[in-house]
Design a protein around this motif. Sequence first.
Motif, PDB file in Angstrom:
ATOM      1  N   TYR A 248      -5.361  28.848  58.060  1.00 29.38           N
ATOM      2  CA  TYR A 248      -4.504  28.713  59.237  1.00 29.38           C
ATOM      3  C   TYR A 248      -4.322  30.066  59.898  1.00 29.38           C
ATOM      4  O   TYR A 248      -4.379  31.093  59.236  1.00 29.38           O
ATOM      5  CB  TYR A 248      -3.127  28.209  58.824  1.00 29.38           C
ATOM      6  CG  TYR A 248      -3.040  26.719  58.656  1.00 29.38           C
ATOM      7  CD1 TYR A 248      -2.672  25.912  59.723  1.00 29.38           C
ATOM      8  CD2 TYR A 248      -3.326  26.118  57.436  1.00 29.38           C
ATOM      9  CE1 TYR A 248      -2.588  24.544  59.580  1.00 29.38           C
ATOM     10  CE2 TYR A 248      -3.242  24.748  57.282  1.00 29.38           C
ATOM     11  CZ  TYR A 248      -2.869  23.971  58.360  1.00 29.38           C
ATOM     12  OH  TYR A 248      -2.784  22.628  58.216  1.00 29.38           O
TER      13      TYR A 248
ATOM     14  N   THR B 245      -1.391  30.702  61.671  1.00 28.31           N
ATOM     15  CA  THR B 245      -0.023  30.955  61.219  1.00 28.31           C
ATOM     16  C   THR B 245       0.205  30.095  59.984  1.00 28.31           C
ATOM     17  O   THR B 245      -0.097  28.913  59.988  1.00 28.31           O
ATOM     18  CB  THR B 245       0.994  30.559  62.307  1.00 28.31           C
ATOM     19  OG1 THR B 245       0.689  29.227  62.727  1.00 28.31           O
ATOM     20  CG2 THR B 245       0.955  31.491  63.489  1.00 28.31           C
TER      21      THR B 245
ATOM     22  N   PRO C 283       1.529  27.720  57.285  1.00 23.32           N
ATOM     23  CA  PRO C 283       2.504  26.623  57.268  1.00 23.32           C
ATOM     24  C   PRO C 283       3.453  26.745  56.081  1.00 23.32           C
ATOM     25  O   PRO C 283       3.163  27.447  55.120  1.00 23.32           O
ATOM     26  CB  PRO C 283       1.625  25.387  57.123  1.00 23.32           C
ATOM     27  CG  PRO C 283       0.421  25.873  56.399  1.00 23.32           C
ATOM     28  CD  PRO C 283       0.232  27.321  56.734  1.00 23.32           C
ATOM     29  N   ASP C 284       4.567  26.056  56.183  1.00 27.78           N
ATOM     30  CA  ASP C 284       5.486  25.974  55.041  1.00 27.78           C
ATOM     31  C   ASP C 284       4.939  24.960  54.053  1.00 27.78           C
ATOM     32  O   ASP C 284       4.301  23.988  54.442  1.00 27.78           O
ATOM     33  CB  ASP C 284       6.869  25.495  55.508  1.00 27.78           C
ATOM     34  CG  ASP C 284       7.646  26.602  56.174  1.00 27.78           C
ATOM     35  OD1 ASP C 284       7.279  27.775  55.968  1.00 27.78           O
ATOM     36  OD2 ASP C 284       8.592  26.297  56.919  1.00 27.78           O
TER      37      ASP C 284
ATOM     38  N   GLU D  70       5.945  22.437  50.666  1.00 28.55           N
ATOM     39  CA  GLU D  70       7.067  21.832  49.941  1.00 28.55           C
ATOM     40  C   GLU D  70       6.541  20.716  49.050  1.00 28.55           C
ATOM     41  O   GLU D  70       5.602  20.024  49.406  1.00 28.55           O
ATOM     42  CB  GLU D  70       8.066  21.266  50.953  1.00 28.55           C
ATOM     43  CG  GLU D  70       9.448  21.140  50.380  1.00 28.55           C
ATOM     44  CD  GLU D  70      10.489  20.885  51.452  1.00 28.55           C
ATOM     45  OE1 GLU D  70      11.541  20.373  51.097  1.00 28.55           O
ATOM     46  OE2 GLU D  70      10.244  21.203  52.630  1.00 28.55           O
TER      47      GLU D  70
ATOM     48  N   ARG E 103       9.751  15.128  56.410  1.00 33.91           N
ATOM     49  CA  ARG E 103       9.812  16.584  56.541  1.00 33.91           C
ATOM     50  C   ARG E 103       8.885  17.098  57.636  1.00 33.91           C
ATOM     51  O   ARG E 103       8.700  18.295  57.780  1.00 33.91           O
ATOM     52  CB  ARG E 103       9.411  17.228  55.212  1.00 33.91           C
ATOM     53  CG  ARG E 103      10.492  17.116  54.185  1.00 33.91           C
ATOM     54  CD  ARG E 103       9.903  16.969  52.825  1.00 33.91           C
ATOM     55  NE  ARG E 103      10.868  16.319  51.944  1.00 33.91           N
ATOM     56  CZ  ARG E 103      11.459  16.935  50.937  1.00 33.91           C
ATOM     57  NH1 ARG E 103      11.180  18.164  50.671  1.00 33.91           N
ATOM     58  NH2 ARG E 103      12.311  16.299  50.195  1.00 33.91           N
ATOM     59  N   GLY E 104       8.243  16.195  58.353  1.00 36.56           N
ATOM     60  CA  GLY E 104       7.375  16.588  59.458  1.00 36.56           C
ATOM     61  C   GLY E 104       6.012  17.080  59.032  1.00 36.56           C
ATOM     62  O   GLY E 104       5.358  17.815  59.762  1.00 36.56           O
ATOM     63  N   ALA E 105       5.562  16.676  57.851  1.00 35.10           N
ATOM     64  CA  ALA E 105       4.246  17.098  57.381  1.00 35.10           C
ATOM     65  C   ALA E 105       3.205  16.053  57.748  1.00 35.10           C
ATOM     66  O   ALA E 105       3.530  14.886  57.941  1.00 35.10           O
ATOM     67  CB  ALA E 105       4.278  17.288  55.874  1.00 35.10           C
TER      68      ALA E 105
ATOM     69  N   ILE F  85       3.719  21.811  56.052  1.00 34.19           N
ATOM     70  CA  ILE F  85       4.574  21.566  57.210  1.00 34.19           C
ATOM     71  C   ILE F  85       4.286  22.629  58.269  1.00 34.19           C
ATOM     72  O   ILE F  85       4.518  23.810  58.046  1.00 34.19           O
ATOM     73  CB  ILE F  85       6.064  21.592  56.805  1.00 34.19           C
ATOM     74  CG1 ILE F  85       6.301  20.539  55.715  1.00 34.19           C
ATOM     75  CG2 ILE F  85       6.954  21.336  57.996  1.00 34.19           C
ATOM     76  CD1 ILE F  85       7.568  20.741  54.934  1.00 34.19           C
ATOM     77  N   ASP F  86       3.759  22.158  59.400  1.00 33.80           N
ATOM     78  CA  ASP F  86       3.487  23.082  60.500  1.00 33.80           C
ATOM     79  C   ASP F  86       4.800  23.469  61.142  1.00 33.80           C
ATOM     80  O   ASP F  86       5.554  22.610  61.597  1.00 33.80           O
ATOM     81  CB  ASP F  86       2.584  22.401  61.529  1.00 33.80           C
ATOM     82  CG  ASP F  86       1.132  22.825  61.337  1.00 33.80           C
ATOM     83  OD1 ASP F  86       0.927  23.979  60.919  1.00 33.80           O
ATOM     84  OD2 ASP F  86       0.252  22.008  61.603  1.00 33.80           O
ATOM     85  N   ASN F  87       5.071  24.756  61.165  1.00 36.77           N
ATOM     86  CA  ASN F  87       6.384  25.167  61.674  1.00 36.77           C
ATOM     87  C   ASN F  87       6.310  25.817  63.047  1.00 36.77           C
ATOM     88  O   ASN F  87       7.134  26.626  63.403  1.00 36.77           O
ATOM     89  CB  ASN F  87       7.081  26.079  60.655  1.00 36.77           C
ATOM     90  CG  ASN F  87       6.147  27.156  60.141  1.00 36.77           C
ATOM     91  OD1 ASN F  87       5.011  27.251  60.606  1.00 36.77           O
ATOM     92  ND2 ASN F  87       6.622  27.953  59.223  1.00 36.77           N
ATOM     93  N   HIS F  88       5.284  25.460  63.818  1.00 33.68           N
ATOM     94  CA  HIS F  88       5.246  25.984  65.180  1.00 33.68           C
ATOM     95  C   HIS F  88       4.955  24.902  66.191  1.00 33.68           C
ATOM     96  O   HIS F  88       4.707  23.767  65.801  1.00 33.68           O
ATOM     97  CB  HIS F  88       4.211  27.105  65.285  1.00 33.68           C
ATOM     98  CG  HIS F  88       2.865  26.743  64.767  1.00 33.68           C
ATOM     99  ND1 HIS F  88       1.936  26.058  65.498  1.00 33.68           N
ATOM    100  CD2 HIS F  88       2.322  26.939  63.552  1.00 33.68           C
ATOM    101  CE1 HIS F  88       0.863  25.869  64.751  1.00 33.68           C
ATOM    102  NE2 HIS F  88       1.070  26.377  63.573  1.00 33.68           N
TER     103      HIS F  88
END
Lengths: 104, 149
Positions: B50, B52, B54-55, B57, B110-112, B146-149
């Motif tokens: 990536y 950036t 990703p988070d 979890e 969690r938006g993943a 989890i993409d945090n952007h």
Amino acid sequence: MIITNIEALPGKTIVKHLGMVQGNTVRAKHIGRDLMAGFKNIFGGELKGYTELLQEAREESVARMIEQAQAIGANAVINVRFSTSSITAGAAELFAYGTAVVIE
Amino acid sequence: MANIISFLVLLILGYVFGQWAERRHFKFIQHRERLLKNILCFNVKTLPSYDTAPDVELVVGNVVISIDYFKRIAAGLNNIFGGRVSSYESLVERARREAILRMKLNAKERGASMIFNVKLETASIYKGNGQQVGSVEVYAYGTALIDNH
């Protein structure tokens, strides 16, 4: 505290390995839930009480693992594994273990 | 005599309700599998690269499913003659698919959109006193990205 079951964290470097941390819990079944389960054994289907019981127990074993990791100064636990074993009839042990690391 | 009658009643109840519950469960599983098909599961450990980071979890899903009376008797007969125990095959399949779905749902919350290193663990649950319950627990876990952007 980051918990994962992979060996490397994206975008972060592991600066220190602190060894293995673990957490376990032994849970017995609740009599009310057991009665319901006996009923479900005739008709089949999900045993919701047991699903919740085991999930709660796993969360507790993870919490104990995290506690141990924090005590030795880690800020992440990687390569986490779960294991379940039935010890006697009516009780099960839920075990979680992983490697405590310091990441930056 | 009363024993035989209660046995037959349990057998019929188990057959009717068990089949009905199983069919309904499979339909429900298929429906949710279509809804969650955009969440990808992999059992490899290496993450894609990536720009950036990703988070990550841990996401989990578990389920305990019990077999019905009719199938338990049928499986007992299978034990005498050997061969495929198809009544347990469908039980374990239902449990696995359900556990994976719950894990995917956990990831979605969690938006993943991707789960890596998915592991499945199966445990049987017994009641003791030589009385076999025939319940199975499946636990699915993996690392959600989890993409945090």
